[in-house]
Design an enzyme around this catalytic site. Structure first.
Site, short mmCIF file in Angstrom:
data_model
loop_
_atom_site.label_atom_id
_atom_site.label_comp_id
_atom_site.label_asym_id
_atom_site.label_seq_id
_atom_site.Cartn_x
_atom_site.Cartn_y
_atom_site.Cartn_z
CD GLU A 18 -2.49 1.33 2.74
OE1 GLU A 18 -2.96 0.27 3.19
OE2 GLU A 18 -2.60 2.42 3.32
CD GLU A 64 -2.60 7.65 5.44
OE1 GLU A 64 -3.65 7.17 5.89
OE2 GLU A 64 -1.48 7.18 5.66
#
Ligand SMILES: [Ca+2]
Ligand SMILES: [Ca+2]
Length: 409
Positions: free
Chosen positions: A290, A295
């Site tokens: 991933e 973020e």
């Protein structure tokens, strides 16, 4: 004539009664019409008001202050205005008078608060009027809520901020989306709706939102994609938002990805641009990897995190880096979040500057799963293990505003 003692007493009593000095003694005779009136003490109440904001100047919010019975005297009560999400000066005109009088013989009076109108989309704002220190009455319902309902659709932002170059040496543009609207380009994107249930409820992070493809949660404004996180009860969740993915439509392996965006902020707000393996050739998460391009947790609105998840599982092994703006936050203006992705190497950039590099060697003995095709995800989560839940200071709605994604290879 010399008055006698009895006459003298009557004369003094009459004098004192006339001067209203001696009512306590029983010597005063009470004539017709001088009975004291029964004391009327009315109960005071104030009613709630809910109205649309208006788009210009001010809108009068009229709070009805009433008493339950008439009196022959004025009834006066003080009030304060406070609380909620509405701000003095910005959402309402702070009242200069802080008391209101219901005139003798009346049973009500309007307490007017002027609401400031504009054409900018907001949440519904609230405030509280509190009655106190009544004179001539008692308080029955002593507080009222004012609810300023949003009547706008335009999200406020400007185009200010960093602009990425439109070309790079040794790269050609593979694809892009400028988000000119009016609808999501379904040759690139799909919605991923729901709350992750039944397989990964809360998307594996105890998130609080339910993703939808409704126009309330994803829409376009002047060439920008807007994902809106809203507080509302929906399908058992307390918030709604949107998540879009390019899976099966635009697989990416290596290249440069630029995404220009204004990020939301506030406790419990969690926007992300990230990539998941298109075909999971090494098996389920986290074996096939991933890549988290950006973020941000909204209580740290100036800090972006870039992370790789990998390893044999069941939990992930991860390498996470972060970088913070020296001033302001990612909510203040546009910034460009980028990934520079090559064989055995991934770099994260903000506004064209590399802030982290990870190579295959950094994974040590772990399988390096990042030389395969991945797909892109945009989402705006609410709550979850990492950011925690929104608190009283988290303003809603919140917006993830994306100008474009450009993929060069
Ligand atoms: Ca308005
Ligand atoms: Ca655009």
């Amino acid at each position: 004539m010399q008055p006698n003692k009895a006459n003298m007493y009557q004369l003094i009593t009459l004098l004192l009664c006339t001067l209203s000095i001696n009512h306590a003694s029983s010597g005063c005779s009470k004539g017709k019409g001088s009975e004291p009136e029964p004391v009327v003490v009315p109960a005071i109440s104030i009613e709630d008001v809910t109205l649309f904001e208006g788009n210009a100047a001010t809108t009068a919010f009229e709070f009805n202050v009433s008493i339950d019975k008439k009196t022959t005297k004025d009834v006066t009560v003080n009030y304060t205005i406070s609380g909620g999400t509405a701000k003095a000066g910005e959402d309402y005109v702070a009242p200069t008078t802080q008391s209101i009088t219901i005139p003798a013989g009346s049973t009500q009076q309007k307490l007017v608060i002027q609401i400031v109108g504009d054409d900018i989309k907001e949440g519904d704002d609230s405030f509280t009027l509190q009655l106190q220190s009544p004179v001539g009455g008692t308080l029955q319902k002593q507080s009222a809520s004012g609810t300023i309902r949003n009547d706008d659709t335009r999200v406020a932002y400007t185009n200010a901020g960093y602009e990425a170059p439109t070309a790079y040496p040794n790269y050609t543009l593979a694809w892009k989306d400028d988000f000119d609207g009016p609808a999501l380009n379904t040759t690139i994107w799909s919605h991923q709706n729901g709350d992750g249930c039944p397989n990964v409820c809360g998307w594996g992070n105890n998130e609080l939102e339910y993703y939808t493809d409704r126009a309330e949660n994803l829409y376009f404004q002047n060439g920008k994609l807007i994902i809106e996180a809203r507080p509302e009860s929906f399908q058992g969740k307390g918030y709604t938002s949107s998540k879009i993915i390019t899976q099966g439509k635009k697989p990416i392996k290596f290249g440069r990805i630029d995404i220009r965006a204004i990020l939301p902020k506030g406790k419990g707000i969690w926007p992300a641009f990230w990539l998941m393996p298109d075909k999971s050739v090494f098996g389920g998460w986290p074996k096939s990897g991933e890549i988290d391009l950006m973020e941000v947790v909204g209580h740290e609105p100036a800090k972006t995190h870039g992370t790789l998840h990998f390893g044999p599982g069941p939990g992930s092994t991860q390498i996470s880096r972060n970088w913070s703006l020296p001033a302001k936050t990612f909510n203040d203006e546009f910034h460009v979040f980028s990934l520079e992705w090559k064989q055995d190497q991934i770099q994260w950039l903000v506004d064209g500057q590399v802030f982290s590099t990870v190579t295959k060697a950094d994974l040590g003995a772990n399988n390096y799963p990042f030389n395969e095709e991945f797909f892109v995800i945009f989402n705006l989560a609410v709550g979850g293990n990492w950011p925690g839940s929104p608190d009283a200071n988290t303003y809603f709605p919140q917006w993830l505003i994306v100008d474009y994604i450009r993929v060069y290879q």
